[in-house]
Motif scaffolding. Structure first.
Motif, PDB file in Angstrom:
ATOM      1  N   VAL A   1      32.279  12.361  32.613  1.00  0.00           N
ATOM      2  CA  VAL A   1      30.841  12.625  32.763  1.00  0.00           C
ATOM      3  C   VAL A   1      30.613  14.083  33.179  1.00  0.00           C
ATOM      4  N   PRO A   2      30.628  15.033  32.230  1.00  0.00           N
ATOM      5  CA  PRO A   2      30.546  16.449  32.587  1.00  0.00           C
ATOM      6  C   PRO A   2      29.131  16.991  32.822  1.00  0.00           C
ATOM      7  N   LEU A   3      28.123  16.315  32.315  1.00  0.00           N
ATOM      8  CA  LEU A   3      26.773  16.841  32.467  1.00  0.00           C
ATOM      9  C   LEU A   3      26.277  16.624  33.892  1.00  0.00           C
ATOM     10  N   GLY A   4      25.589  17.609  34.433  1.00  0.00           N
ATOM     11  CA  GLY A   4      25.093  17.526  35.802  1.00  0.00           C
ATOM     12  C   GLY A   4      26.117  17.963  36.829  1.00  0.00           C
ATOM     13  N   LYS A   5      27.196  18.601  36.399  1.00  0.00           N
ATOM     14  CA  LYS A   5      28.241  19.065  37.308  1.00  0.00           C
ATOM     15  C   LYS A   5      28.190  20.578  37.385  1.00  0.00           C
ATOM     16  N   GLU A   6      28.477  21.095  38.573  1.00  0.00           N
ATOM     17  CA  GLU A   6      28.547  22.538  38.798  1.00  0.00           C
ATOM     18  C   GLU A   6      29.888  22.871  39.424  1.00  0.00           C
ATOM     19  N   ILE A   7      30.533  23.925  38.945  1.00  0.00           N
ATOM     20  CA  ILE A   7      31.824  24.361  39.469  1.00  0.00           C
ATOM     21  C   ILE A   7      31.561  25.442  40.502  1.00  0.00           C
ATOM     22  N   VAL A   8      32.044  25.220  41.730  1.00  0.00           N
ATOM     23  CA  VAL A   8      31.827  26.163  42.817  1.00  0.00           C
ATOM     24  C   VAL A   8      33.163  26.485  43.470  1.00  0.00           C
ATOM     25  N   PRO A   9      33.256  27.647  44.139  1.00  0.00           N
ATOM     26  CA  PRO A   9      34.493  27.953  44.879  1.00  0.00           C
ATOM     27  C   PRO A   9      34.702  26.942  46.010  1.00  0.00           C
ATOM     28  N   ALA A  10      35.944  26.583  46.231  1.00  0.00           N
ATOM     29  CA  ALA A  10      36.269  25.635  47.298  1.00  0.00           C
ATOM     30  C   ALA A  10      36.113  26.331  48.647  1.00  0.00           C
ATOM     31  N   PRO A  11      35.681  25.573  49.653  1.00  0.00           N
ATOM     32  CA  PRO A  11      35.514  26.182  50.986  1.00  0.00           C
ATOM     33  C   PRO A  11      36.825  26.529  51.631  1.00  0.00           C
TER      34      PRO A  11
ATOM     35  N   ILE B   1      33.218  21.407  18.283  1.00  0.00           N
ATOM     36  CA  ILE B   1      32.677  20.305  17.475  1.00  0.00           C
ATOM     37  C   ILE B   1      31.246  19.994  17.902  1.00  0.00           C
ATOM     38  N   CYS B   2      31.002  19.973  19.209  1.00  0.00           N
ATOM     39  CA  CYS B   2      29.651  19.690  19.700  1.00  0.00           C
ATOM     40  C   CYS B   2      28.667  20.797  19.330  1.00  0.00           C
ATOM     41  N   CYS B   3      29.116  22.042  19.317  1.00  0.00           N
ATOM     42  CA  CYS B   3      28.205  23.149  18.988  1.00  0.00           C
ATOM     43  C   CYS B   3      27.911  23.228  17.494  1.00  0.00           C
ATOM     44  N   VAL B   4      28.800  22.718  16.662  1.00  0.00           N
ATOM     45  CA  VAL B   4      28.543  22.688  15.221  1.00  0.00           C
ATOM     46  C   VAL B   4      27.381  21.749  14.921  1.00  0.00           C
ATOM     47  N   LEU B   5      27.360  20.631  15.609  1.00  0.00           N
ATOM     48  CA  LEU B   5      26.244  19.700  15.486  1.00  0.00           C
ATOM     49  C   LEU B   5      25.145  20.195  16.424  1.00  0.00           C
ATOM     50  N   ILE B   6      24.056  20.642  15.890  1.00  0.00           N
ATOM     51  CA  ILE B   6      23.025  21.336  16.653  1.00  0.00           C
ATOM     52  C   ILE B   6      22.501  20.510  17.830  1.00  0.00           C
ATOM     53  N   VAL B   7      22.347  19.227  17.648  1.00  0.00           N
ATOM     54  CA  VAL B   7      21.757  18.376  18.681  1.00  0.00           C
ATOM     55  C   VAL B   7      22.647  18.289  19.916  1.00  0.00           C
ATOM     56  N   THR B   8      23.938  18.437  19.748  1.00  0.00           N
ATOM     57  CA  THR B   8      24.867  18.245  20.855  1.00  0.00           C
ATOM     58  C   THR B   8      25.320  19.561  21.502  1.00  0.00           C
ATOM     59  N   ILE B   9      24.560  20.629  21.339  1.00  0.00           N
ATOM     60  CA  ILE B   9      24.914  21.914  21.960  1.00  0.00           C
ATOM     61  C   ILE B   9      25.037  21.818  23.487  1.00  0.00           C
ATOM     62  N   PRO B  10      24.177  21.077  24.195  1.00  0.00           N
ATOM     63  CA  PRO B  10      24.389  20.957  25.646  1.00  0.00           C
ATOM     64  C   PRO B  10      25.745  20.349  26.011  1.00  0.00           C
ATOM     65  N   PHE B  11      26.238  19.440  25.188  1.00  0.00           N
ATOM     66  CA  PHE B  11      27.565  18.877  25.419  1.00  0.00           C
ATOM     67  C   PHE B  11      28.641  19.946  25.206  1.00  0.00           C
ATOM     68  N   GLY B  12      28.445  20.790  24.203  1.00  0.00           N
ATOM     69  CA  GLY B  12      29.394  21.871  23.941  1.00  0.00           C
ATOM     70  C   GLY B  12      29.451  22.861  25.082  1.00  0.00           C
TER      71      GLY B  12
END
Length: 122
Positions: A112-122, A27-38
């Motif tokens: 709040v998903p923006l600004g998050k990075e998924i990394v392997p757990a130590p 849905i977010c990618c269909v709306l061009i402005v919200t592609i970063p959310f997608g």
């Protein structure tokens, strides 16, 4: 142990929650402005499929805070509600408690998903 938890997670909760994230991403990618959310939604969908053995690192900036407020209003609270309901349902059984806790761990990421990075757990 992580492999076993991930397989049980995938069957009981991961597939459905990842599907919700993919739907929000489409849905977010269909709306061009919200592609970063997608893109963020697809990234979190990948994490929701296989969460054990990985963790989230926060790299928030000013732009991601503004974007996260918009995300929270339109899609974040729906996904967080899904994690909350699924987590409570999984915590009913003793075997499901670790899976329910993983669902609760995903609530802040879904809000709040923006600004998050998924990394392997130590």
């Amino acid at each position: 142990m992580r492999l076993l938890l991930n397989i049980i997670w995938l069957v009981l909760a991961g597939f459905w929650m990842a599907l919700a994230y993919v739907l929000a991403g489409i849905i977010c990618c269909v709306l061009i402005v919200t592609i970063p959310f997608g893109i963020a939604s697809f990234r979190i969908a990948n994490y929701a499929l296989w969460p054990f053995g990985r963790t989230i690192v926060d790299h928030s900036g000013t732009a991601s805070v503004v974007g996260n407020v918009v995300w929270l209003v339109f899609a974040g609270w729906w996904l967080a509600l899904g994690h909350l309901v699924t987590g409570i349902a999984l915590c009913v059984t003793i075997i499901g408690i670790p899976l329910g806790l993983a669902n609760f761990k995903l609530i802040p990421v879904s809000l709040v998903p923006l600004g998050k990075e998924i990394v392997p757990a130590p």
